[in-house]
Design a protein around this motif. Structure first.
Motif, PDB file in Angstrom:
ATOM      1  N   LEU A   1       5.192   8.792  -2.570  1.00 44.18           N
ATOM      2  CA  LEU A   1       5.736   8.852  -3.921  1.00 44.18           C
ATOM      3  C   LEU A   1       6.964   7.953  -4.053  1.00 44.18           C
ATOM      4  O   LEU A   1       7.137   7.251  -5.062  1.00 44.18           O
ATOM      5  N   SER A   2       7.800   7.949  -3.021  1.00 43.87           N
ATOM      6  CA  SER A   2       8.992   7.096  -3.031  1.00 43.87           C
ATOM      7  C   SER A   2       8.610   5.619  -3.017  1.00 43.87           C
ATOM      8  O   SER A   2       9.242   4.794  -3.685  1.00 43.87           O
TER       9      SER A   2
ATOM     10  N   VAL B   1       0.858  -1.185   0.000  1.00 39.03           N
ATOM     11  CA  VAL B   1       0.000   0.000   0.000  1.00 39.03           C
ATOM     12  C   VAL B   1       0.891   1.230   0.000  1.00 39.03           C
ATOM     13  O   VAL B   1       1.956   1.228   0.629  1.00 39.03           O
ATOM     14  N   VAL B   2       0.469   2.252  -0.714  1.00 36.70           N
ATOM     15  CA  VAL B   2       1.212   3.504  -0.702  1.00 36.70           C
ATOM     16  C   VAL B   2       0.490   4.506   0.187  1.00 36.70           C
ATOM     17  O   VAL B   2      -0.686   4.354   0.490  1.00 36.70           O
TER      18      VAL B   2
ATOM     19  N   ILE C   1      -3.308  13.303  -4.593  1.00 37.37           N
ATOM     20  CA  ILE C   1      -2.662  13.322  -5.914  1.00 37.37           C
ATOM     21  C   ILE C   1      -1.622  12.211  -6.004  1.00 37.37           C
ATOM     22  O   ILE C   1      -1.522  11.508  -7.016  1.00 37.37           O
ATOM     23  N   VAL C   2      -0.844  12.048  -4.930  1.00 40.74           N
ATOM     24  CA  VAL C   2       0.186  11.004  -4.920  1.00 40.74           C
ATOM     25  C   VAL C   2      -0.444   9.621  -5.036  1.00 40.74           C
ATOM     26  O   VAL C   2       0.059   8.748  -5.758  1.00 40.74           O
TER      27      VAL C   2
ATOM     28  N   VAL D   1      -4.075  20.241   4.029  1.00 38.90           N
ATOM     29  CA  VAL D   1      -3.064  20.449   2.983  1.00 38.90           C
ATOM     30  C   VAL D   1      -2.425  19.125   2.597  1.00 38.90           C
ATOM     31  O   VAL D   1      -2.265  18.812   1.407  1.00 38.90           O
ATOM     32  N   ASN D   2      -2.079  18.322   3.605  1.00 34.73           N
ATOM     33  CA  ASN D   2      -1.510  17.002   3.321  1.00 34.73           C
ATOM     34  C   ASN D   2      -2.497  16.125   2.563  1.00 34.73           C
ATOM     35  O   ASN D   2      -2.108  15.376   1.666  1.00 34.73           O
ATOM     36  N   PHE D   3      -3.770  16.224   2.925  1.00 35.94           N
ATOM     37  CA  PHE D   3      -4.788  15.389   2.280  1.00 35.94           C
ATOM     38  C   PHE D   3      -4.878  15.684   0.783  1.00 35.94           C
ATOM     39  O   PHE D   3      -4.955  14.755  -0.038  1.00 35.94           O
TER      40      PHE D   3
END
Length: 221
Positions: free
Chosen positions: A46-47, A38-39, A162-163, A155-157
Motif C-alpha cells: 500500500l505504501s 511492481v507493488v 485487495i491491496v 490471511v496475507n493472500f
C-alpha cells in the motif's frame, strides 16, 4: 543463576540478529520491486502504491500507515511483539530510505518481481518466526493464527489481493499481473513456514477471557 542469565541473553541476541536479517531481506526485496515498478501486498505494498501516486517517500508512508496497527498490537499481542514490530518497521523504513542515494538502475520486471518477492517472503517468515512483523496485515495474520489457527499465508493472500487491486490504478495492467504474482509468491513462502511460525509465536495472545477463567478456577480451588 548467572548461567541461565547468560543463556537468555544469548537467545535474545540471536533473536535480534534474526529480526535484523529479516528486515534486510524484506528491504532488499522491496527495493527490487520498486525499481521493477511492481507493488506487493500488506502495508508495504500500500505504501509503494501511494508513493507512486503521491510522489512521497516510501519510508515515511510505510511508518505512518502502520501507526493504528501498533495500537491493536499493543492490546492484543503484548509489549514484546509490539516493540519488535515497531523496531522492524523502523529498520525497514531506514534501510529502504537509502534508495535515494543509490545509483539509478533498471531491471527486467519479471526477474525483479520473482527475486524481490522471494526475498520479501523469506524476510517476513523470518520475522514471524521470531515474534516480530512489519505491522498492518502481518499483525492480523499472526493474531488470527494464534487465536483461530488460520494459515498466516492465506490471511496475507486475501488482504494482499485487495491491496494489489487498489494499486492497479497506480501501476497499470501488466504490472498488476506481476503484482498478483508477487502476492502469490510471498503468501506461498509464508504458508510453507506456517508450522515454524506457529512454534515461534506459541505465546498466547492478550485476551480478557483466559484471565477471567483463571480467576474462576483459582476461586474454585
Amino acid at each position: 543463576m548467572s548461567s541461565s542469565t547468560s543463556v537468555n541473553a544469548s537467545q535474545h541476541a540471536l533473536r535480534l540478529l534474526k529480526v535484523v536479517l529479516g528486515c534486510m531481506l524484506v528491504s532488499a526485496g522491496l527495493l527490487l520491486l520498486r525499481h521493477a515498478q511492481v507493488v506487493t501486498g500488506g502495508t508495504a505494498g500500500l505504501s509503494l502504491s501511494l508513493s507512486y501516486l503521491l510522489h512521497m517517500p516510501f519510508a515515511l508512508l510505510f511508518f505512518v500507515i502502520n501507526i493504528p496497527f501498533y495500537v491493536f498490537s499493543l492490546f492484543r499481542m503484548g509489549w514484546s511483539f509490539t516493540l519488535s514490530t515497531v523496531l522492524s518497521v523502523c529498520l525497514v523504513s531506514l534501510m529502504t530510505s537509502v534508495d535515494r542515494w543509490l545509483p539509478t538502475f533498471a531491471l527486467p520486471q519479471l526477474a525483479g518481481t520473482v527475486i524481490g518477492s522471494i526475498l520479501c517472503g523469506l524476510g517476513l517468515s523470518l520475522l514471524f518466526m521470531n515474534r516480530a512483523s512489519l505491522g498492518g496485515v502481518n499483525i492480523v495474520a499472526i493474531f488470527m493464527q494464534q487465536r483461530f489457527g488460520w494459515n498466516p499465508g492465506l490471511v496475507n493472500f486475501v488482504f494482499d489481493s485487495i491491496v494489489v487491486c487498489i494499486g492497479l490504478y497506480s501501476v497499470g495492467l501488466y504490472e498488476a499481473v506481476l503484482s498478483a504474482m508477487s502476492v502469490v509468491i510471498v503468501s506461498t513462502i509464508i504458508g510453507y513456514f506456517k508450522n515454524r511460525i506457529a512454534r515461534g509465536n506459541s505465546r498466547p495472545v492478550v485476551a480478557t477471557a483466559p484471565v477471567a477463567a483463571q480467576g474462576t478456577s483459582a476461586e474454585a480451588s
